[in-house]
Design a protein around this motif. Structure first.
Motif, PDB file in Angstrom:
ATOM      1  N   PHE A 129       0.822  -1.142  -0.068  1.00  0.00           N
ATOM      2  CA  PHE A 129       0.118  -0.128   0.047  1.00  0.00           C
ATOM      3  C   PHE A 129       0.805   1.191   0.091  1.00  0.00           C
ATOM      4  O   PHE A 129       0.531   2.371  -0.726  1.00  0.00           O
ATOM      5  N   GLU A 130       1.971   1.383   0.717  1.00  0.00           N
ATOM      6  CA  GLU A 130       2.993   2.370   0.746  1.00  0.00           C
ATOM      7  C   GLU A 130       3.509   2.674  -0.498  1.00  0.00           C
ATOM      8  O   GLU A 130       3.597   3.733  -1.060  1.00  0.00           O
ATOM      9  N   ASN A 131       4.041   1.494  -0.994  1.00  0.00           N
ATOM     10  CA  ASN A 131       4.580   1.846  -2.186  1.00  0.00           C
ATOM     11  C   ASN A 131       3.575   2.254  -3.334  1.00  0.00           C
ATOM     12  O   ASN A 131       3.882   3.106  -4.085  1.00  0.00           O
ATOM     13  N   GLU A 132       2.068   1.755  -3.079  1.00  0.00           N
ATOM     14  CA  GLU A 132       1.402   2.478  -4.462  1.00  0.00           C
ATOM     15  C   GLU A 132       0.806   3.819  -3.999  1.00  0.00           C
ATOM     16  O   GLU A 132       0.661   4.262  -5.277  1.00  0.00           O
ATOM     17  N   PHE A 133       0.637   3.967  -2.926  1.00  0.00           N
ATOM     18  CA  PHE A 133       0.437   5.519  -2.610  1.00  0.00           C
ATOM     19  C   PHE A 133       1.455   6.446  -2.667  1.00  0.00           C
ATOM     20  O   PHE A 133       1.361   7.520  -2.792  1.00  0.00           O
ATOM     21  N   GLY A 134       2.672   5.932  -2.491  1.00  0.00           N
ATOM     22  CA  GLY A 134       4.127   6.588  -2.715  1.00  0.00           C
ATOM     23  C   GLY A 134       4.179   7.421  -1.372  1.00  0.00           C
ATOM     24  O   GLY A 134       4.898   8.424  -1.469  1.00  0.00           O
ATOM     25  N   ARG A 135       3.624   6.994  -0.189  1.00  0.00           N
ATOM     26  CA  ARG A 135       3.955   7.657   1.049  1.00  0.00           C
ATOM     27  C   ARG A 135       3.569   6.821   1.976  1.00  0.00           C
ATOM     28  O   ARG A 135       3.079   5.818   1.948  1.00  0.00           O
ATOM     29  N   PRO A 136       4.377   7.218   3.387  1.00  0.00           N
ATOM     30  CA  PRO A 136       3.550   6.254   4.579  1.00  0.00           C
ATOM     31  C   PRO A 136       2.191   6.276   4.589  1.00  0.00           C
ATOM     32  O   PRO A 136       1.332   7.493   4.679  1.00  0.00           O
ATOM     33  N   LEU A 137       1.517   5.478   5.197  1.00  0.00           N
ATOM     34  CA  LEU A 137       0.373   5.501   5.573  1.00  0.00           C
ATOM     35  C   LEU A 137      -0.031   6.248   6.883  1.00  0.00           C
ATOM     36  O   LEU A 137       0.733   6.121   7.750  1.00  0.00           O
ATOM     37  N   SER A 138      -1.260   6.960   6.906  1.00  0.00           N
ATOM     38  CA  SER A 138      -1.638   7.588   8.237  1.00  0.00           C
ATOM     39  C   SER A 138      -2.212   6.473   9.146  1.00  0.00           C
ATOM     40  O   SER A 138      -2.529   5.541   8.741  1.00  0.00           O
ATOM     41  N   PRO A 139      -2.224   7.066  10.426  1.00  0.00           N
ATOM     42  CA  PRO A 139      -2.785   6.046  11.467  1.00  0.00           C
ATOM     43  C   PRO A 139      -4.038   5.419  11.291  1.00  0.00           C
ATOM     44  O   PRO A 139      -4.305   4.466  11.376  1.00  0.00           O
ATOM     45  N   ILE A 140      -5.121   6.632  10.890  1.00  0.00           N
ATOM     46  CA  ILE A 140      -6.422   5.989  10.313  1.00  0.00           C
ATOM     47  C   ILE A 140      -6.367   5.019   9.085  1.00  0.00           C
ATOM     48  O   ILE A 140      -7.134   3.990   9.358  1.00  0.00           O
ATOM     49  N   GLU A 141      -5.275   5.325   8.157  1.00  0.00           N
ATOM     50  CA  GLU A 141      -5.269   4.196   7.165  1.00  0.00           C
ATOM     51  C   GLU A 141      -4.688   2.916   7.638  1.00  0.00           C
ATOM     52  O   GLU A 141      -5.397   1.739   7.039  1.00  0.00           O
ATOM     53  N   CYS A 142      -3.745   2.885   8.572  1.00  0.00           N
ATOM     54  CA  CYS A 142      -3.404   1.639   9.190  1.00  0.00           C
ATOM     55  C   CYS A 142      -4.445   1.026   9.835  1.00  0.00           C
ATOM     56  O   CYS A 142      -4.335  -0.210   9.693  1.00  0.00           O
ATOM     57  N   GLU A 143      -5.147   1.734  10.642  1.00  0.00           N
ATOM     58  CA  GLU A 143      -6.255   1.167  11.242  1.00  0.00           C
ATOM     59  C   GLU A 143      -7.230   0.547  10.367  1.00  0.00           C
ATOM     60  O   GLU A 143      -7.763  -0.411  10.627  1.00  0.00           O
ATOM     61  N   THR A 144      -7.606   1.122   9.379  1.00  0.00           N
ATOM     62  CA  THR A 144      -8.638   0.673   8.324  1.00  0.00           C
ATOM     63  C   THR A 144      -8.163  -0.582   7.839  1.00  0.00           C
ATOM     64  O   THR A 144      -8.851  -1.632   7.629  1.00  0.00           O
ATOM     65  N   LEU A 145      -6.890  -0.558   7.496  1.00  0.00           N
ATOM     66  CA  LEU A 145      -6.181  -1.786   6.960  1.00  0.00           C
ATOM     67  C   LEU A 145      -6.312  -3.131   7.998  1.00  0.00           C
ATOM     68  O   LEU A 145      -6.253  -4.126   7.781  1.00  0.00           O
ATOM     69  N   THR A 146      -6.017  -2.687   8.915  1.00  0.00           N
ATOM     70  CA  THR A 146      -6.051  -3.662  10.256  1.00  0.00           C
ATOM     71  C   THR A 146      -7.609  -4.239  10.275  1.00  0.00           C
ATOM     72  O   THR A 146      -7.812  -5.425  10.439  1.00  0.00           O
ATOM     73  N   MET A 147      -8.377  -3.341  10.325  1.00  0.00           N
ATOM     74  CA  MET A 147      -9.968  -3.826  10.503  1.00  0.00           C
ATOM     75  C   MET A 147     -10.196  -4.551   9.303  1.00  0.00           C
ATOM     76  O   MET A 147     -10.897  -5.502   9.355  1.00  0.00           O
ATOM     77  N   TRP A 148      -9.746  -4.385   8.079  1.00  0.00           N
ATOM     78  CA  TRP A 148     -10.049  -5.189   6.939  1.00  0.00           C
ATOM     79  C   TRP A 148      -9.790  -6.668   6.990  1.00  0.00           C
ATOM     80  O   TRP A 148     -10.361  -7.763   6.934  1.00  0.00           O
ATOM     81  N   LEU A 149      -8.460  -6.881   7.746  1.00  0.00           N
ATOM     82  CA  LEU A 149      -7.935  -7.934   7.975  1.00  0.00           C
ATOM     83  C   LEU A 149      -8.429  -8.684   9.260  1.00  0.00           C
ATOM     84  O   LEU A 149      -9.112  -9.805   9.216  1.00  0.00           O
ATOM     85  N   ASP A 150      -8.563  -7.978  10.354  1.00  0.00           N
ATOM     86  CA  ASP A 150      -9.210  -8.618  11.895  1.00  0.00           C
ATOM     87  C   ASP A 150     -10.704  -8.857  11.865  1.00  0.00           C
ATOM     88  O   ASP A 150     -11.096  -9.675  12.359  1.00  0.00           O
ATOM     89  N   GLN A 151     -11.224  -7.544  11.491  1.00  0.00           N
ATOM     90  CA  GLN A 151     -12.656  -7.664  11.662  1.00  0.00           C
ATOM     91  C   GLN A 151     -13.549  -8.067  10.413  1.00  0.00           C
ATOM     92  O   GLN A 151     -14.595  -8.896  10.727  1.00  0.00           O
ATOM     93  N   ASP A 152     -13.312  -7.597   9.415  1.00  0.00           N
ATOM     94  CA  ASP A 152     -14.045  -8.224   8.031  1.00  0.00           C
ATOM     95  C   ASP A 152     -13.475  -9.380   7.676  1.00  0.00           C
ATOM     96  O   ASP A 152     -13.971  -9.940   6.594  1.00  0.00           O
ATOM     97  N   HIS A 153     -12.099  -9.843   7.985  1.00  0.00           N
ATOM     98  CA  HIS A 153     -11.747 -11.135   7.699  1.00  0.00           C
ATOM     99  C   HIS A 153     -11.526 -11.146   6.012  1.00  0.00           C
ATOM    100  O   HIS A 153     -11.804 -12.207   5.361  1.00  0.00           O
ATOM    101  N   HIS A 154     -10.788 -10.193   5.405  1.00  0.00           N
ATOM    102  CA  HIS A 154     -10.426 -10.060   4.106  1.00  0.00           C
ATOM    103  C   HIS A 154      -9.244 -10.850   3.995  1.00  0.00           C
ATOM    104  O   HIS A 154      -8.354 -10.301   4.923  1.00  0.00           O
TER     105      HIS A 154
END
Length: 231
Positions: A129-154
């Motif tokens: 994601f950071e390579n595609e966005f060309g920047r470090p992810l924000s804390p909210i984006e990191c939290e969203t990514l974690t939610m996709w994995l842990d809560q939504d089980h994608h």
């Protein structure tokens, strides 16, 4: 001669103690006394004594027989030891088995391996994601990514597929990716093949709708990409 005999006794008269037990007993909820007692029970079993008494164990430990009895009772209650009963030829006997302990160690090993693998996949996903966005992810984006994995089980693969979909659509943002994942989950999409088939189905419907709305006499038609947010 006596020195060689003592060396042979020390080297060859041994009981195999799994490294998994020594490395992970505290993670299983065992303290040092409980772990040592289990090792001694294992030693007795290996030598043919399948039901050592608290006195037998106390002779090898700094615990009293009463303390050894308490340890044994708790270990049985917690499911680290089983007591097997038999009545062969009308002779009643009891024996300890450490199979529950070995099973707990095996389960813990595979869970630990799976967690490590998941952590490595998650770290790799953040890098993608950071390579595609060309920047470090924000804390909210990191939290969203974690939610996709842990809560939504994608799965990481499906998340990366949604990322590619957003790149192709020219809408590289987390809201757009979240919408894609939501639509896939709603439609039962769980694999890359299903995601590809679903995307082609959606785009075909979208293309047909656009072509129907366009002048039939127009020689060249430029169609925009499908916008998941407009669904």
């Amino acid at each position: 001669m006596e020195k060689k005999l003592m060396m042979d006794l020390l080297v060859n008269s041994h009981v195999m103690v799994p490294n998994l037990l020594l490395e992970n007993y505290y993670l299983l909820g065992l303290n040092e006394e409980e772990c040592m007692l289990l090792i001694h029970v294992h030693s007795f079993i290996c030598k043919g004594n399948y039901f050592p008494t608290p006195d037998d164990l106390a002779d090898r430990m700094s615990c009293t027989p009463a303390q050894c009895a308490d340890h044994l009772r708790r270990l049985v209650q917690k499911g680290y030891i089983n007591i097997e009963q038999s009545n062969d030829d009308q002779i009643y006997s009891e024996a300890y088995t450490l199979e529950p302990l070995w099973e707990k160690l095996i389960v813990h090993y595979y869970q630990k391996s799976a967690n490590q693998q998941n952590a490595e996949q998650e770290e790799a996903l953040y890098t993608v994601f950071e390579n595609e966005f060309g920047r470090p992810l924000s804390p909210i984006e990191c939290e969203t990514l974690t939610m996709w994995l842990d809560q939504d089980h994608h799965s990481p693969e499906l998340i990366k597929a949604a990322l590619r979909e957003s790149v192709i659509s020219g809408k590289l943002n987390f809201r757009y990716i979240d919408r894609i994942l939501f639509e896939w989950k709603k439609n039962g999409v769980k694999t890359l093949q299903q995601a590809k088939a679903h995307g082609e189905k959606i785009r075909n419907k979208f293309t047909q709708k656009r072509e129907h709305q366009t002048d039939k006499n127009q020689s060249s038609i430029t169609l925009p990409m499908y916008n998941w947010l407009e669904k």
